[in-house]
Motif scaffolding. Structure first.
Motif, PDB file in Angstrom:
ATOM      1  N   ARG A  74       0.930  -1.253  -0.047  1.00 11.88           N
ATOM      2  CA  ARG A  74       0.060   0.107   0.053  1.00 11.88           C
ATOM      3  C   ARG A  74       0.841   1.276   0.005  1.00 11.88           C
ATOM      4  O   ARG A  74       1.822   1.312   0.752  1.00 11.88           O
ATOM      5  N   ASP A  75       0.370   2.106  -1.091  1.00 12.04           N
ATOM      6  CA  ASP A  75       1.278   3.416  -1.033  1.00 12.04           C
ATOM      7  C   ASP A  75       1.405   4.238   0.170  1.00 12.04           C
ATOM      8  O   ASP A  75       0.407   4.113   1.092  1.00 12.04           O
ATOM      9  N   ILE A  76       2.116   5.218   0.298  1.00 11.92           N
ATOM     10  CA  ILE A  76       2.106   6.278   1.196  1.00 11.92           C
ATOM     11  C   ILE A  76       1.025   7.084   1.576  1.00 11.92           C
ATOM     12  O   ILE A  76       0.641   7.125   2.793  1.00 11.92           O
ATOM     13  N   ASN A  77       0.321   7.184   0.551  1.00  9.77           N
ATOM     14  CA  ASN A  77      -1.058   8.110   0.648  1.00  9.77           C
ATOM     15  C   ASN A  77      -2.338   7.262   1.421  1.00  9.77           C
ATOM     16  O   ASN A  77      -2.785   7.754   2.194  1.00  9.77           O
ATOM     17  N   ILE A  78      -2.166   5.925   1.169  1.00  9.99           N
ATOM     18  CA  ILE A  78      -2.975   4.994   1.902  1.00  9.99           C
ATOM     19  C   ILE A  78      -2.587   4.821   3.201  1.00  9.99           C
ATOM     20  O   ILE A  78      -3.596   4.977   4.089  1.00  9.99           O
ATOM     21  N   ARG A  79      -1.213   4.863   3.451  1.00  9.25           N
ATOM     22  CA  ARG A  79      -0.917   4.577   5.048  1.00  9.25           C
ATOM     23  C   ARG A  79      -1.315   5.798   5.533  1.00  9.25           C
ATOM     24  O   ARG A  79      -1.512   5.841   6.536  1.00  9.25           O
ATOM     25  N   ASN A  80      -0.902   7.054   4.950  1.00 10.41           N
ATOM     26  CA  ASN A  80      -1.457   8.374   5.702  1.00 10.41           C
ATOM     27  C   ASN A  80      -2.926   8.532   5.942  1.00 10.41           C
ATOM     28  O   ASN A  80      -3.287   8.840   7.038  1.00 10.41           O
ATOM     29  N   GLN A  81      -3.830   7.893   4.996  1.00 10.18           N
ATOM     30  CA  GLN A  81      -5.150   8.026   5.111  1.00 10.18           C
ATOM     31  C   GLN A  81      -5.498   7.270   6.330  1.00 10.18           C
ATOM     32  O   GLN A  81      -6.456   7.719   7.080  1.00 10.18           O
ATOM     33  N   LEU A  82      -5.158   6.013   6.518  1.00 12.52           N
ATOM     34  CA  LEU A  82      -5.479   5.177   7.534  1.00 12.52           C
ATOM     35  C   LEU A  82      -4.754   5.704   8.854  1.00 12.52           C
ATOM     36  O   LEU A  82      -5.653   5.624   9.910  1.00 12.52           O
ATOM     37  N   ALA A  83      -3.575   6.248   8.924  1.00 18.28           N
ATOM     38  CA  ALA A  83      -3.272   6.869  10.184  1.00 18.28           C
ATOM     39  C   ALA A  83      -4.003   8.172  10.512  1.00 18.28           C
ATOM     40  O   ALA A  83      -4.535   8.108  11.867  1.00 18.28           O
ATOM     41  N   GLU A  84      -4.337   8.911   9.602  1.00 13.65           N
ATOM     42  CA  GLU A  84      -5.492  10.078   9.920  1.00 13.65           C
ATOM     43  C   GLU A  84      -6.968   9.574  10.398  1.00 13.65           C
ATOM     44  O   GLU A  84      -7.421  10.246  11.284  1.00 13.65           O
ATOM     45  N   GLN A  85      -7.162   8.509   9.703  1.00 13.54           N
ATOM     46  CA  GLN A  85      -8.555   8.003  10.131  1.00 13.54           C
ATOM     47  C   GLN A  85      -8.672   7.515  11.520  1.00 13.54           C
ATOM     48  O   GLN A  85      -9.349   7.769  12.325  1.00 13.54           O
ATOM     49  N   LEU A  86      -7.337   6.755  11.830  1.00 15.46           N
ATOM     50  CA  LEU A  86      -7.394   6.085  13.157  1.00 15.46           C
ATOM     51  C   LEU A  86      -7.254   7.368  14.261  1.00 15.46           C
ATOM     52  O   LEU A  86      -7.919   7.468  15.294  1.00 15.46           O
ATOM     53  N   LEU A  87      -6.502   8.300  13.830  1.00 12.96           N
ATOM     54  CA  LEU A  87      -6.295   9.344  14.811  1.00 12.96           C
ATOM     55  C   LEU A  87      -7.722  10.258  15.316  1.00 12.96           C
ATOM     56  O   LEU A  87      -7.988  10.350  16.306  1.00 12.96           O
ATOM     57  N   ALA A  88      -8.294  10.289  13.901  1.00 12.57           N
ATOM     58  CA  ALA A  88      -9.696  11.111  14.172  1.00 12.57           C
ATOM     59  C   ALA A  88     -10.506  10.155  14.826  1.00 12.57           C
ATOM     60  O   ALA A  88     -11.165  10.748  15.887  1.00 12.57           O
ATOM     61  N   THR A  89     -10.679   9.013  14.805  1.00 18.63           N
ATOM     62  CA  THR A  89     -11.532   7.980  15.517  1.00 18.63           C
ATOM     63  C   THR A  89     -11.161   7.941  17.118  1.00 18.63           C
ATOM     64  O   THR A  89     -11.974   8.171  17.881  1.00 18.63           O
ATOM     65  N   ILE A  90      -9.947   8.054  17.550  1.00 19.03           N
ATOM     66  CA  ILE A  90      -9.465   7.800  18.598  1.00 19.03           C
ATOM     67  C   ILE A  90      -9.971   9.343  19.425  1.00 19.03           C
ATOM     68  O   ILE A  90     -10.565   9.225  20.521  1.00 19.03           O
ATOM     69  N   GLU A  91      -9.635  10.305  18.761  1.00 23.08           N
ATOM     70  CA  GLU A  91      -9.906  11.494  19.610  1.00 23.08           C
ATOM     71  C   GLU A  91     -11.332  11.718  19.589  1.00 23.08           C
ATOM     72  O   GLU A  91     -12.144  12.201  20.635  1.00 23.08           O
ATOM     73  N   GLU A  92     -12.222  11.322  18.730  1.00 23.57           N
ATOM     74  CA  GLU A  92     -13.579  11.584  18.503  1.00 23.57           C
ATOM     75  C   GLU A  92     -14.243  10.599  19.672  1.00 23.57           C
ATOM     76  O   GLU A  92     -15.093  10.936  20.532  1.00 23.57           O
ATOM     77  N   THR A  93     -13.713   9.388  19.773  1.00 26.82           N
ATOM     78  CA  THR A  93     -14.131   8.533  20.710  1.00 26.82           C
ATOM     79  C   THR A  93     -13.740   8.525  22.149  1.00 26.82           C
ATOM     80  O   THR A  93     -14.588   8.627  23.008  1.00 26.82           O
ATOM     81  N   LEU A  94     -12.546   9.169  22.349  1.00 28.00           N
ATOM     82  CA  LEU A  94     -12.019   9.237  23.760  1.00 28.00           C
ATOM     83  C   LEU A  94     -12.192  10.499  24.421  1.00 28.00           C
ATOM     84  O   LEU A  94     -11.693  10.823  25.635  1.00 28.00           O
ATOM     85  N   GLY A  95     -12.053  11.557  23.479  1.00 31.61           N
ATOM     86  CA  GLY A  95     -12.002  12.913  23.772  1.00 31.61           C
ATOM     87  C   GLY A  95     -12.897  13.655  24.841  1.00 31.61           C
ATOM     88  O   GLY A  95     -12.526  13.969  25.997  1.00 31.61           O
ATOM     89  N   ALA A  96     -13.978  13.086  24.941  1.00 34.72           N
ATOM     90  CA  ALA A  96     -15.418  13.684  25.817  1.00 34.72           C
ATOM     91  C   ALA A  96     -14.839  12.849  27.181  1.00 34.72           C
ATOM     92  O   ALA A  96     -15.372  13.303  28.420  1.00 34.72           O
ATOM     93  N   GLU A  97     -14.354  11.563  27.206  1.00 35.67           N
ATOM     94  CA  GLU A  97     -14.178  10.812  28.450  1.00 35.67           C
ATOM     95  C   GLU A  97     -12.860  11.309  29.383  1.00 35.67           C
ATOM     96  O   GLU A  97     -13.021  11.077  30.409  1.00 35.67           O
ATOM     97  N   GLN A  98     -12.191  12.273  28.831  1.00 33.92           N
ATOM     98  CA  GLN A  98     -11.149  12.763  29.592  1.00 33.92           C
ATOM     99  C   GLN A  98     -11.193  13.895  30.509  1.00 33.92           C
ATOM    100  O   GLN A  98     -12.208  14.438  30.177  1.00 33.92           O
TER     101      GLN A  98
END
Length: 124
Positions: A74-98
């Motif tokens: 998988r090229d760098i663009n796909i890897r970057n996309q996956l990283a950004e999606q995971l980061l956004a999901t972590i922030e969205e899912t856990l941000g309010a719990e902190q």
């Protein structure tokens, strides 16, 4: 494949770990880059001893480190996309719990797994 490992410091609150992992697995599945939902494997590894910086005796800093290992090709663009999606999901899912007491760093790394990888399904 893929394998998602989440490391989290004890001062970070994750109320429902299974729901958290399900949200992360879902975003990976929804990306369209993986063959079957059961190919995606995730786990949380709690950290017992950690230090952020050099003098955080009150542990006012914490982190979540997500390490995604995927098969090569998988090229760098796909890897970057996956990283950004995971980061956004972590922030969205856990941000309010902190509590706001902890300065939370979210780190995501996407890495290609070694070409020497073997998998066998039992009881399929």
């Amino acid at each position: 494949m893929p394998h998602l490992t989440i490391q989290v410091t004890p001062n970070v609150s994750i109320t429902h770990e299974e729901s958290f992992l399900k949200a992360l697995n879902k975003v990976l599945w929804d990306s369209g880059h993986f063959g079957k939902p059961t190919d995606i494997k995730a786990r949380i590894l709690p950290l017992h001893t950690f230090l952020v910086g050099v003098e955080d005796d009150e542990q006012t800093n914490g982190f979540i480190y997500a390490h995604l290992k995927i098969m090569s090709g998988r090229d760098i663009n796909i890897r970057n996309q996956l990283a950004e999606q995971l980061l956004a999901t972590i922030e969205e899912t856990l941000g309010a719990e902190q509590s706001g007491r902890v300065a939370l760093q979210i780190c995501v790394e996407v890495e290609e797994i070694s070409t020497v990888y073997h998998k066998k399904m039992l009881n399929e």
